[in-house]
Design an enzyme around this catalytic site. Structure first.
Site, short mmCIF file in Angstrom:
data_model
loop_
_atom_site.label_atom_id
_atom_site.label_comp_id
_atom_site.label_asym_id
_atom_site.label_seq_id
_atom_site.Cartn_x
_atom_site.Cartn_y
_atom_site.Cartn_z
CE LYS A 42 11.65 1.46 -1.68
NZ LYS A 42 12.12 1.06 -3.01
CG LEU A 53 -1.87 -1.27 1.24
CD1 LEU A 53 -2.64 -1.35 2.56
CD2 LEU A 53 -2.81 -1.24 0.06
N PRO A 54 0.32 2.43 -0.22
CG PRO A 54 -1.03 4.07 -1.21
CD PRO A 54 -1.09 2.73 -0.55
CE LYS A 103 5.77 6.35 0.56
NZ LYS A 103 6.26 4.97 0.43
#
Ligand code: NDP
Length: 294
Positions: free
Chosen positions: A170, A68-69, A239
């Site tokens: 990440k 998911l985002p 993000k």
């Protein structure tokens, strides 16, 4: 029979779930899929032979994948699924999530007897389609060994540490992508103003010490061509760089270049658009320099 469930059939999740489904069918397992927009799950079932499930049904799976985002959307689906989860299950979160979200998620799942692995991926939509993604996993090593056979979308799997470490690696990786992308864009804008042919300049850079993934695989193909194919949203890169900046603060580190890149990408997201491809961040550099990178 093991039941696998994949939640979130976006640009990454759809092809990743296709590999999971192929693996499930070969191994005699069940493969469930769920997507907020149900038509995408139905299309997946039609194309790959997965089974469309509700969140409540997916919650009964032995291995639950999410892509998911952000961690906020993972929290949302977790809230719906929480009462229905099966003790002994594994939750493999392939979202590029936030390390600060991991402890609360881990505790909520542990209360239901479910083990959380943060397992974000790298390699883009091409890697997802080819099944060659790099997976960086945080959480108990024995849990990784239990789910490893089901990571059918992976080319490389690295256990990077305890819960949250995968998210951290990440975020830093993508902050480094942001640094290289932005810095190369600045360099090319300067060369454009100097009247240099950018195709020739990029040809030199790609055979010289200034090269990077951004110069070799992104800018020539996506920016100079003006194609900007939307495979990885600018909002998602902003993000990720923001998570790296948050992490810097949390560990009281000093990483001004990463912080500045996060701020620049946030500005580009506002000016250019969150849904544009991440390489379209360079359109802000174009505005700053009154040039077009062609
Ligand atoms: P997409 O925008 O293509 O897909 C997002 C998915 O999340 C869709 O299935 C969407 O459902 C779902 N979703 C969005 N909001 C909600 C919500 N509130 N509740 C439930 N589901 C929701 O994103 P990507 O596939 O590109 O990215 C997914 C993750 O992978 C992100 O964390 C990203 O940073 C990471 N990533 C992306 C890469 C890329 O190249 N694209 C590479 C590596 C990692 P719906 O269909 O209903 O909109």
């Amino acid at each position: 029979m093991t039941t696998l469930a994949f939640l979130g059939l976006g640009a990454m999740g759809d092809p990743m779930a296709a590999h999971v489904t192929r693996h499930a069918r070969q191994g005699g397992h069940r493969s469930l899929v769920w997507n907020r927009t149900a038509s995408r799950a139905e299309a997946h079932a039609h194309a790959h032979g997965s089974e469309v499930a509700s969140l409540e049904q997916a919650a009964r799976a032995d291995v639950i994948f999410t892509c998911l985002p952000t961690s906020a959307e993972v929290d949302e689906v977790l809230t719906v699924m929480e009462p229905h989860l099966k003790a002994g299950a594994m939750w493999v979160d392939c979202t590029s999530g936030h390390p600060q979200a991991a402890p609360a998620q881990r505790e909520r799942l542990a209360a239901r007897g479910v083990t959380l692995l943060d397992a974000p991926v790298s390699g883009g939509t091409g890697g997802a389609q080819a099944g060659t993604l790099t997976v960086m996993v945080g959480g108990p090593a024995e849990a990784l060994e239990a789910v490893r056979p089901h990571l059918a979308f992976a080319g490389k799997v690295v256990h990077v540490g305890q819960s949250g470490a995968g998210f951290a690696v990440k975020a830093v990786n993508n902050a480094l992508l942001g640094v290289a992308l932005w810095a190369t864009g600045e360099g090319l804008a300067v060369l454009a103003r100097a009247g240099v042919d950018l195709g020739a300049a990029l040809d030199v850079i790609n055979a010289s010490s200034g090269r990077s993934n951004a110069s070799q695989n992104l800018i020539g193909q996506r920016v100079l061509t003006r194609e900007f194919p939307a495979t990885f949203a600018l909002g998602l890169l902003a993000k990720d760089a923001g998570i790296a900046a948050d992490l810097t603060g949390e560990v009281r580190g000093s990483a001004p270049l990463l912080a500045q890149t996060a701020a620049l990408l946030r500005a580009a997201e506002r000016v250019v658009g969150a849904d544009e491809d991440h390489t379209a961040a360079l359109k802000l550099i174009e505005q700053m320099n009154d040039v077009e990178l062609t």
